[in-house]
Write an enzyme that holds these catalytic residues in place. Structure first.
Site, PDB file in Angstrom:
ATOM      1  N   SER A 188       4.150   2.367   8.096  1.00 43.87           N
ATOM      2  CA  SER A 188       3.757   1.361   7.106  1.00 43.87           C
ATOM      3  C   SER A 188       4.958   0.759   6.396  1.00 43.87           C
ATOM      4  CB  SER A 188       2.843   1.982   6.047  1.00 43.87           C
ATOM      5  OG  SER A 188       1.535   2.109   6.511  1.00 43.87           O
ATOM      6  N   ASP A 196       0.026  -7.755   1.832  1.00 37.69           N
ATOM      7  CA  ASP A 196       0.429  -6.346   1.727  1.00 37.69           C
ATOM      8  C   ASP A 196       1.958  -6.242   1.694  1.00 37.69           C
ATOM      9  OD1 ASP A 196       0.486  -3.613   1.740  1.00 37.69           O
ATOM     10  OD2 ASP A 196      -0.417  -3.355   3.719  1.00 37.69           O
ATOM     11  N   HIS A 232       0.812  -1.220   0.000  1.00 42.00           N
ATOM     12  CA  HIS A 232       0.000   0.000   0.000  1.00 42.00           C
ATOM     13  C   HIS A 232       0.846   1.272   0.000  1.00 42.00           C
ATOM     14  CE1 HIS A 232       0.225  -0.125   4.568  1.00 42.00           C
ATOM     15  NE2 HIS A 232       0.354   1.166   4.359  1.00 42.00           N
TER      16      HIS A 232
END
Length: 264
Positions: free
Chosen positions: A219, A129, A80
């Site tokens: 992230s 992810d 992402h």
């Protein structure tokens, strides 16, 4: 300066929608989700404590996500962090650079350009992810620039897992210049499912006390257990530093995909 990364927040027990990262990586939009980022409640990292840690940045030098060195030519991060919208196509490599070998996100170490970005084609709805960043030039390893070994096995429930990153110190808090780290607890799939209904093979949930955990800017960053990379920061549930566990992409589950695409 603002962080444009997001550890995506799920505002209900259901997966709602991913944030859309705009072309210039300067804004984030969503419908029912909200952004999230740094290590909350953490401590300053020491020089050389996390030699695998990477700051994934826009080409203008602004920090976007965390990442980890896994070989001389490959770095791993969250999908992402690099995809266009909610799809699986990455932005062009020229949009990014990486800083390695420094616990400061703006100075020190080395800045390197990317040659190629590989996104897991099964990525979606917080599953799988993961993305690989191939460097234009191989790294030269030093005491502050080292690859991390990839986990092949599950982390037992209740074990300590170390996370690190430059994410926000709270949901709307400041972004640290110095790398932060914290210790969380691994949950098994059943425990994760009971807590936030995300007990999937591709996800490892990490529990923490209130005012601790992952947040905006973390992230793609590492979660490690016994010196091996076990997770990549993916999402939080309800906000940074809540009582809910944080979600990480599970490296052991994705191990064969990494090997097939890197030879590592």
């Amino acid at each position: 300066e603002t962080s444009v990364d997001f550890v995506a927040i799920m505002s209900t027990r259901y997966i709602l929608s991913l944030f859309t990262c705009l072309l210039a990586l300067t804004a984030i939009s969503s419908s029912n989700a909200a952004p999230n980022g740094r290590v909350v409640g953490g401590a300053d990292a020491a020089v050389g404590q996390f030699p695998h840690q990477v700051s994934l940045q826009r080409s203008d030098g602004s920090h976007t996500c965390g990442a980890s060195i896994i070989s001389e030519t490959f770095i791993v991060t969250a999908a992402h962090c690099v995809v266009v919208g909610e799809g699986i196509e990455p932005y062009p490599p020229r949009f990014y650079q990486v800083r390695v070998g420094s616990i400061q996100r703006t100075i020190g170490g080395q800045l390197l350009k990317l040659k190629r970005i590989i996104v897991n084609k099964a990525y979606g709805d917080f599953h799988n992810d993961i993305a690989l960043l191939e460097l234009e030039k191989p790294l030269v390893f030093t005491k502050n620039i080292q690859p991390i070994e990839l986990a092949e096995e599950e982390v037992p429930s209740g074990e300590n897992v170390i996370i690190s990153g430059w994410g926000r110190l709270s949901t709307n808090g400041p972004i640290p210049h110095r790398l932060q780290w914290n210790t969380l607890k691994a949950l098994n799939a059943q425990e994760c499912n009971e807590a936030i209904e995300m007990g999937y093979d591709s996800v490892i949930c990490l529990a923490h006390n209130p005012d601790h955990g992952t947040c905006f800017g973390d992230s793609g960053g590492p979660a490690t257990y016994k010196g091996k990379l076990v997770g990549l920061a993916s999402f939080v549930y309800g906000g940074c530093g809540t009582t809910n566990p944080d979600g990480y992409a599970k490296v052991a589950y994705l191990r064969e995909w990494i090997r097939a695409n890197t030879g590592v």
